[in-house]
Scaffold this motif. Sequence first.
Motif, mmCIF file in Angstrom:
data_model
loop_
_atom_site.group_PDB
_atom_site.id
_atom_site.type_symbol
_atom_site.label_atom_id
_atom_site.label_comp_id
_atom_site.label_asym_id
_atom_site.label_seq_id
_atom_site.Cartn_x
_atom_site.Cartn_y
_atom_site.Cartn_z
ATOM 1 N N TRP A 106 -4.889 -25.609 -62.165
ATOM 2 C CA TRP A 106 -4.930 -24.294 -62.812
ATOM 3 C C TRP A 106 -4.518 -24.410 -64.274
ATOM 4 N N GLN A 107 -5.180 -23.654 -65.124
ATOM 5 C CA GLN A 107 -4.755 -23.591 -66.510
ATOM 6 C C GLN A 107 -5.087 -22.222 -67.099
ATOM 7 N N CYS B 185 3.657 -27.321 -61.810
ATOM 8 C CA CYS B 185 2.752 -26.487 -61.003
ATOM 9 C C CYS B 185 2.523 -27.111 -59.625
ATOM 10 N N ASN C 17 -0.009 -26.278 -57.851
ATOM 11 C CA ASN C 17 -1.461 -26.263 -57.684
ATOM 12 C C ASN C 17 -1.881 -25.599 -56.376
ATOM 13 N N CYS D 131 -3.875 -19.259 -57.126
ATOM 14 C CA CYS D 131 -2.727 -19.124 -58.021
ATOM 15 C C CYS D 131 -2.177 -17.710 -57.927
ATOM 16 N N GLY E 293 -2.557 -16.040 -61.205
ATOM 17 C CA GLY E 293 -3.962 -15.834 -61.553
ATOM 18 C C GLY E 293 -4.564 -14.626 -60.876
ATOM 19 N N PHE F 122 -6.721 -17.242 -65.923
ATOM 20 C CA PHE F 122 -6.492 -18.482 -65.179
ATOM 21 C C PHE F 122 -7.813 -19.036 -64.685
ATOM 22 N N ARG F 123 -8.011 -20.314 -64.904
ATOM 23 C CA ARG F 123 -9.190 -20.945 -64.338
ATOM 24 C C ARG F 123 -8.859 -22.386 -63.991
ATOM 25 N N ARG F 124 -9.721 -22.960 -63.145
ATOM 26 C CA ARG F 124 -9.503 -24.338 -62.725
ATOM 27 C C ARG F 124 -10.129 -25.281 -63.738
#
Lengths: 189, 469
Positions: A47-48, A157, A159, A163, A166, A174-176
């Motif tokens: 996730w970021q 995180c 992971n 999320c 998210g 938030f996206r992968r």
Amino acid sequence: MTPRSPGEGPVSRRNFLRNGARVAALTGVGAVVGTLVHRTSSQTTVWQIDPLKCLRCGRCATECVLDQSAVKCVHSYDLCGYCELCTGYFVPEPNALNTGAENQLCPTGAIQRKYIEDPYYEYTIDEALCIGCGKCVEGCSRFGNGSLYLQVRQHLCLNCSECAIGRVCPGDAFRRVPVSQPYLLKTSH
Amino acid sequence: MDLDIESGVEAPLSKRWLWPAFLALAIVWVCGGTAALGEARFPPPEFESGHALPLTATPSPRSLAMQHVDVAALVGALGLACYLVHRRRSRRGIIALSLFSLIYFGFYREGCICAIGAVQNVALALCDASYALPMTVLVFFFAPLVVALFAGRTFCAAVCPHGALQDLVLIKPVKVPAWLDHALSVVPFLFLGAGLAFAATGSAFIICRYDPFVPLFRLTGSATLLTLGGLFVLASLFIGRPYCRFLCPYGALLRLAALASKWRVRITPDFCTQCRLCEEACPYGAIREPALTSTTPPVLVPARRRLGRLLLLLPVALFVGGWVGSKLSVPFSKVHPTVALAERYADPNKPTVMPIPATPDSLALGRAERDAPQLVAAAVDIRRRFVLSGWLFGGWTVLVVFAKLIGLSVRPDRTDFEPDRGACVACARCFMACPNERVRLGLLPASAIPTRPGPGLGTGPTAAGTKRD
């Protein structure tokens, strides 16, 4: 017809059905795995936060499943103006431009202010103190260069499949991302 | 109440007085947007002292090699569990393996990755081609399933940390009444259906979200879930594996697989004296009595009639269930954040003035105002998918209930006390409870039990013979 002992008929029929069901189930599982196996990636995703979508709502500090959120503020130094009056560091209309707690925007005092040369100051995030509330990010983005922004710190995180931040993120930020490039950093170039 | 998000696109246009508010919002957002681009309002300094810019630290995720260790641990533990249940027939071995799984998959890996949740990732990957399914998750999904097709639920026995935790804390098992056991055993299938429906529509991973044990493994989490986890552990002291039996969605899947398993758990490889000691030893109510020997028509006819009626009713019930499910899909689609936001955007009573300071909800609404067409289009698409999964989930619910009723109407073919293939979690408790097993292992003299199958239920000297032991 060969004579059967009582009870043998139904048993063998059930075993026949059971074997059939097993073969069918194996075929089904095989089909699912076969469909997915070329679509799977040996490269995991993590996730970021997309800093361009982040709305600085403050939920990163509270919604993470961890006690201490895995989201922290990061600083792209090459974007920073090294301002003396940093809008990410100081509250609006500070008493004085010094490190007094009443002047600081950060609720935990996680930003360190260091004099470099006149009139430049360097701001560094102490991640152990940062709670990811994004107050400094809001100040820096709204009035400054936007060199402070939130990122998921990957060593913290867990992971999760889904999320927890998210799913309540108002900016859908938030996206992968592939694990080989686990950060979405802002740069000047 | 649910709102029609499709017509909601037009709603703001009809209200002219809302326009200034939107315009103001738009200006705010355009300003905010340029700031977010990191435009250098203040040019970066050129230091005379030659100060070097520090680098932004980017700590890496936890080691990826760990994933391979996880897969190896899973495969190893599954193999060992099968060996311990079917060959060694050792409860002690199962306890030791349970401890390992609880510590490794539970407290060390913090309950993630886990096979229970992997079902949802697989469902999402099947429905959404853009979702990259990690290989580890795929292995965690299918390995226990394939093993269950051959050797029964050995994954539940000692590999799953959830099961291991509940199994290890069980101190004083209380028998759950059969009617309640049967009724509650439907719930995991419904949970599985709901989990798949929500995952396939990309809305939520509800199986992970409401997992009661993972917060315990992590030693952190929301107060509600930690309390729920604590309650489950408390319940597990007296009720055998409440989560596995009455909630676990992957357990439901393994239960189906185990029904078709090649080898089943055998209480004793020798003959059954029908002493019922195994039935007493099983804390999970998984051991079934032999079929009644008298299969005279008066006994069979009502059951046959019931079976016939159920089979006739099934197609109609399936349709009704699917229809109800499709109607429920609209309110349930709100679980998806995009649909929820689109509905708030389409709500005529939504707040028109951005509060200061902005709340997360008002920020989200602001985003909705900015890209309303895409948002509404996405929400409508998601809702369409929800209607389909609503039909499927409704039909699945009916199918599960009918399968349970049909299963209760089918004549069992057992001649001995046997563990139910689906319900047995292969915990290995019944082995040592069986006097024949003890004789086989040389722990009891052969004279303690009759040499031929006993004449009937609960008769014969067996029970008394074991009590002396």
